[in-house]
Design a protein around this motif. Structure first.
Motif, PDB file in Angstrom:
ATOM      1  N   ASP A  20       0.829  -0.997  -0.006  1.00 42.45           N
ATOM      2  CA  ASP A  20       0.031  -0.090  -0.053  1.00 42.45           C
ATOM      3  C   ASP A  20       1.059   1.172  -0.047  1.00 42.45           C
ATOM      4  O   ASP A  20       1.554   1.462   0.899  1.00 42.45           O
ATOM      5  N   GLU A  21       0.791   1.780  -1.326  1.00 43.50           N
ATOM      6  CA  GLU A  21       1.919   3.122  -1.282  1.00 43.50           C
ATOM      7  C   GLU A  21       1.305   4.375  -0.375  1.00 43.50           C
ATOM      8  O   GLU A  21       2.185   5.100  -0.085  1.00 43.50           O
ATOM      9  N   LYS A  22       0.195   4.388  -0.041  1.00 48.90           N
ATOM     10  CA  LYS A  22      -0.193   5.563   0.665  1.00 48.90           C
ATOM     11  C   LYS A  22      -0.355   5.415   2.307  1.00 48.90           C
ATOM     12  O   LYS A  22      -0.665   6.300   2.845  1.00 48.90           O
ATOM     13  N   ARG A  23       0.396   4.263   2.684  1.00 53.00           N
ATOM     14  CA  ARG A  23       0.337   3.741   4.147  1.00 53.00           C
ATOM     15  C   ARG A  23       0.973   5.076   5.101  1.00 53.00           C
ATOM     16  O   ARG A  23       2.092   5.463   4.346  1.00 53.00           O
ATOM     17  N   THR A  24       0.655   5.365   6.057  1.00 58.84           N
ATOM     18  CA  THR A  24       1.363   5.764   7.291  1.00 58.84           C
ATOM     19  C   THR A  24       2.721   5.000   7.468  1.00 58.84           C
ATOM     20  O   THR A  24       2.560   3.932   7.804  1.00 58.84           O
ATOM     21  N   ARG A  25       3.739   5.433   7.604  1.00 56.66           N
ATOM     22  CA  ARG A  25       4.649   4.912   8.332  1.00 56.66           C
ATOM     23  C   ARG A  25       5.037   5.329   9.558  1.00 56.66           C
ATOM     24  O   ARG A  25       4.992   6.435   9.716  1.00 56.66           O
ATOM     25  N   LEU A  26       4.648   4.229  10.711  1.00 60.86           N
ATOM     26  CA  LEU A  26       4.670   4.886  12.092  1.00 60.86           C
ATOM     27  C   LEU A  26       6.230   4.565  12.544  1.00 60.86           C
ATOM     28  O   LEU A  26       6.790   3.770  12.120  1.00 60.86           O
ATOM     29  N   PRO A  27       6.630   5.337  13.545  1.00 58.97           N
ATOM     30  CA  PRO A  27       7.869   5.170  14.269  1.00 58.97           C
ATOM     31  C   PRO A  27       7.943   3.687  15.034  1.00 58.97           C
ATOM     32  O   PRO A  27       7.049   3.329  15.365  1.00 58.97           O
ATOM     33  N   LYS A  28       9.280   3.405  14.865  1.00 61.59           N
ATOM     34  CA  LYS A  28       9.580   2.121  15.707  1.00 61.59           C
ATOM     35  C   LYS A  28       9.498   2.727  17.108  1.00 61.59           C
ATOM     36  O   LYS A  28      10.019   3.580  17.695  1.00 61.59           O
ATOM     37  N   THR A  71      -7.877 -17.808   7.655  1.00 58.23           N
ATOM     38  CA  THR A  71      -6.800 -17.480   7.402  1.00 58.23           C
ATOM     39  C   THR A  71      -6.262 -17.895   5.945  1.00 58.23           C
ATOM     40  O   THR A  71      -5.722 -16.851   5.212  1.00 58.23           O
ATOM     41  N   GLU A  72      -6.500 -18.904   5.340  1.00 57.79           N
ATOM     42  CA  GLU A  72      -6.375 -19.242   4.074  1.00 57.79           C
ATOM     43  C   GLU A  72      -7.209 -18.227   3.161  1.00 57.79           C
ATOM     44  O   GLU A  72      -6.442 -17.619   2.237  1.00 57.79           O
ATOM     45  N   GLU A  73      -8.385 -18.027   3.400  1.00 56.04           N
ATOM     46  CA  GLU A  73      -9.214 -17.352   2.630  1.00 56.04           C
ATOM     47  C   GLU A  73      -8.381 -15.729   2.450  1.00 56.04           C
ATOM     48  O   GLU A  73      -8.658 -15.319   1.429  1.00 56.04           O
ATOM     49  N   TYR A  74      -7.906 -15.448   3.625  1.00 56.42           N
ATOM     50  CA  TYR A  74      -7.406 -14.120   3.448  1.00 56.42           C
ATOM     51  C   TYR A  74      -6.107 -13.866   2.641  1.00 56.42           C
ATOM     52  O   TYR A  74      -5.408 -12.861   2.444  1.00 56.42           O
ATOM     53  N   LYS A  96      -3.146  -8.774   3.335  1.00 53.57           N
ATOM     54  CA  LYS A  96      -3.864  -8.311   2.379  1.00 53.57           C
ATOM     55  C   LYS A  96      -4.182  -6.923   2.064  1.00 53.57           C
ATOM     56  O   LYS A  96      -3.965  -6.435   1.050  1.00 53.57           O
ATOM     57  N   ILE A  97      -4.383  -6.224   3.289  1.00 56.08           N
ATOM     58  CA  ILE A  97      -4.699  -4.840   3.361  1.00 56.08           C
ATOM     59  C   ILE A  97      -3.501  -3.951   2.626  1.00 56.08           C
ATOM     60  O   ILE A  97      -3.770  -3.026   1.800  1.00 56.08           O
ATOM     61  N   LEU A  98      -2.349  -4.414   3.211  1.00 50.77           N
ATOM     62  CA  LEU A  98      -1.144  -3.766   2.888  1.00 50.77           C
ATOM     63  C   LEU A  98      -0.398  -4.141   1.535  1.00 50.77           C
ATOM     64  O   LEU A  98       0.934  -3.871   1.493  1.00 50.77           O
ATOM     65  N   ASN A  99      -1.076  -5.161   0.937  1.00 53.15           N
ATOM     66  CA  ASN A  99      -0.501  -5.682  -0.092  1.00 53.15           C
ATOM     67  C   ASN A  99       0.836  -6.462  -0.098  1.00 53.15           C
ATOM     68  O   ASN A  99       1.863  -5.924  -0.845  1.00 53.15           O
ATOM     69  N   HIS A 126      -4.920 -14.319  16.014  1.00 57.73           N
ATOM     70  CA  HIS A 126      -3.920 -13.292  15.546  1.00 57.73           C
ATOM     71  C   HIS A 126      -3.283 -13.699  14.271  1.00 57.73           C
ATOM     72  O   HIS A 126      -2.897 -13.090  13.230  1.00 57.73           O
ATOM     73  N   ALA A 127      -3.615 -15.074  13.872  1.00 61.44           N
ATOM     74  CA  ALA A 127      -3.353 -15.494  12.754  1.00 61.44           C
ATOM     75  C   ALA A 127      -4.050 -14.988  11.333  1.00 61.44           C
ATOM     76  O   ALA A 127      -3.388 -14.182  10.382  1.00 61.44           O
ATOM     77  N   GLN A 128      -5.323 -14.748  11.929  1.00 60.57           N
ATOM     78  CA  GLN A 128      -6.514 -14.056  10.790  1.00 60.57           C
ATOM     79  C   GLN A 128      -5.987 -12.639  10.850  1.00 60.57           C
ATOM     80  O   GLN A 128      -6.218 -11.807   9.727  1.00 60.57           O
ATOM     81  N   GLY A 129      -5.504 -11.957  12.132  1.00 62.16           N
ATOM     82  CA  GLY A 129      -5.301 -10.591  12.025  1.00 62.16           C
ATOM     83  C   GLY A 129      -4.128 -10.285  11.274  1.00 62.16           C
ATOM     84  O   GLY A 129      -4.103  -9.455  10.397  1.00 62.16           O
ATOM     85  N   VAL A 130      -3.069 -11.349  11.278  1.00 62.99           N
ATOM     86  CA  VAL A 130      -1.665 -10.902  10.469  1.00 62.99           C
ATOM     87  C   VAL A 130      -2.075 -11.219   8.879  1.00 62.99           C
ATOM     88  O   VAL A 130      -1.575 -10.349   8.125  1.00 62.99           O
ATOM     89  N   ALA A 131      -2.656 -12.305   8.556  1.00 63.87           N
ATOM     90  CA  ALA A 131      -2.893 -12.572   7.278  1.00 63.87           C
ATOM     91  C   ALA A 131      -3.844 -11.383   6.751  1.00 63.87           C
ATOM     92  O   ALA A 131      -3.677 -10.698   5.279  1.00 63.87           O
ATOM     93  N   LEU A 132      -5.118 -10.572   7.334  1.00 62.69           N
ATOM     94  CA  LEU A 132      -5.521  -9.609   6.892  1.00 62.69           C
ATOM     95  C   LEU A 132      -4.804  -8.346   6.766  1.00 62.69           C
ATOM     96  O   LEU A 132      -5.134  -7.782   5.787  1.00 62.69           O
ATOM     97  N   THR A 133      -4.043  -8.272   7.429  1.00 62.33           N
ATOM     98  CA  THR A 133      -3.341  -7.133   7.312  1.00 62.33           C
ATOM     99  C   THR A 133      -2.121  -7.104   6.364  1.00 62.33           C
ATOM    100  O   THR A 133      -2.239  -6.213   5.465  1.00 62.33           O
TER     101      THR A 133
END
Lengths: 325, 325
Positions: free
Chosen positions: A2-10, A123-126, A101-104, A92-99
């Motif tokens: 996702d090119e428009k994503r906000t980059r958060l500080p570490k 998880t697979e579906e995502y 997908k969203i951030l490409n 958490h598996a689904q959360g990471v999978a979706l993340t």
């Protein structure tokens, strides 16, 4: 990516209120602002006023996407492009999978071969790449580590990570911005990411809100750690709450010790009773792990009597064919 | 009696947009502003973007309290004080019972002795006086009439009443104030109170929103009435949707003929499929009657393809022990 994503500080240390607010802004467009619901008939049964923040209606059916997004958005472009990896049997598996997908980008998830089929299918579906492992923590960690090194991936911890803690804290931020006059705020505790983030926010917004972590008495590491002030592990994990079998981590525990007021443990039969009340009175599907805070009220009615209580309803991923009632 | 209640004017004809807006203001403090939810994974399965207005999370577990409050608030103080009466096997019973409780008056509910035990218990819990009758319309009407005359009560019709129609119309008002760019707005149709109120609002807010009523093909009076332009009764009512076995009324039918674009009938197997999707993908408990609009999309995927569709999710009162899946 996702090119428009906000980059958060570490984050090098425990997140502050401002850190969590920054994460809230960054992830807002990717997630649902979940509703807060209540039921007078439920209130009459339990003897206090309860307000539920419904992360069961969150993307992926649980709050976990918040922490995963927070961690992923703090990666460099190069890191994010290579992909993310985690091990998890559940939400958490689904959360990471979706993340991913969203951030490409790509997600690699290590799941124990006995994970719930519903969670594995989702998880697979995502679009995540699933690697099976043995159902023990050593196999999970080793399999994830191997994948991480082979593909140069970034590991997203389910809870023991400041970015994840900050992500989970955004729930309390949304909740308390709408209702800052709660007497209590209750959340389940397993690894402690949610409870740690919640407590940072609650204590900043109002010192009068008592923050309570709740866990099954069959997986009571947080209770024993909190009151002995020493990090301990679960002696048993034979609870119906499959999402609450983890142990506190070295990053979550100090935050919890500093900010949380109490840890309460609850009995299995009250978890099932609470779960049924949520299904019947709120008309919400939830998994057993979501019901532990309401079980704490059921077991301690006098303590909560006539108070205004907030509960974070954490997830709803379960097999409809395997209800405990 | 609630001394601070708004007294609504008596309606002698089909409610206007302004009438419904006035009802919305009057009932606002008594009801929940229910959330609108969506799920990308559900959208992918059905091929369009669906937004659900969750009256399953309304007080009493269904939208019916809106119409009952609207009717009760249009009574004189003297009428309201004497009490209200209705006959219903289900959600309307609970709506009227709750209305009486909120406005501090008495409710008398005639229920067929074979009504769902869940709905009967809930009606009782709200403090209503229940009178059993035989499970047929003649017995219901006669028993209610007798009670009405004996105690000088006001009858609250489940649907064939302009105040009730206006009350149910407040759902579309809330929905479309948040989302006025829907291509379709779908609601189940039984007696037609909800569909009539919905259609008045939708047509006023945007002529481009196509309003569709959906019913089981095993209780298809609205379909046959709409396309023949003559009020007809159900030939069969052997559907799983216990809330959709009624017939259109002489007040709801003309409004529906004027404002609704289409009536669609759906198969039982698709109702169950749709219900399961709502439970599994939205994590919401709903009764079969609530699932008919989503079943209409499942049966007509090409028609709705890539469109933005609003669905009113009407109720969630069912026995968890009797799921059809």
């Amino acid at each position: 990516m996702d090119e428009k994503r906000t980059r958060l500080p570490k984050l090098k240390q425990s997140p502050s209120f401002d850190d969590i607010e920054r994460v809230g802004m960054a992830i807002k467009s990717y997630i649902h602002q979940t509703p807060i619901v209540s039921s007078k008939s439920l209130d009459e049964i339990v003897g206090c006023r309860v307000f539920f923040k419904c992360e069961t209606l969150q993307k992926g059916g649980a709050f976990k996407i918040r922490g995963a997004l927070s961690a992923a958005l703090s990666l460099t472009d190069e890191e994010l492009k290579k992909g993310i990896v985690t091990h998890s049997s559940g939400n958490h598996a689904q959360g990471v999978a979706l993340t991913a997908k969203i951030l490409n980008t790509s997600a690699y998830i290590v799941m124990p071969h006995n994970s719930s089929s519903v969670k594995m299918r989702a998880t697979e579906e995502y679009g995540a790449n699933i690697t099976m492992c043995e159902p023990n923590i050593e196999s999970r960690v080793a399999t994830a580590k191997k994948l991480q090194e082979k593909k140069d991936l970034s590991f997203i911890s389910p809870y023991n990570d400041y970015h994840v803690i900050a992500g989970q804290g955004t729930i309390a931020l949304e909740f308390l911005k709408k209702m800052d006059d709660l007497n209590f705020l209750l959340a389940p505790v397993s690894g402690g990411g949610l409870l740690a983030g919640t407590s940072i926010i609650a204590k900043e917004i109002s010192k009068r809100i008592e923050v309570i972590g709740v866990e099954p008495n069959k997986a009571d590491d947080a209770y024993r750690s909190f009151y002995s002030k020493k990090l301990k592990s679960n002696k048993t994990t034979s609870t119906i709450c499959d999402a609450l079998r983890g142990n506190l981590g070295d990053k979550t525990f100090p935050i919890i010790l500093d900010n949380v007021d109490e840890i309460i443990t609850v009995k299995e039969k009250n978890i099932i009773k609470a779960m049924r009340l949520i299904w019947e009175r709120l008309n919400l599907v939830c998994e057993p792990s979501s019901a532990v805070p309401l079980a704490a009220i059921i077991e301690n009615k006098k303590y909560f009597k006539n108070k205004k209580v907030g509960i974070i309803l954490t997830g709803a991923n379960l097999n409809l064919q395997e209800l405990p009632f």
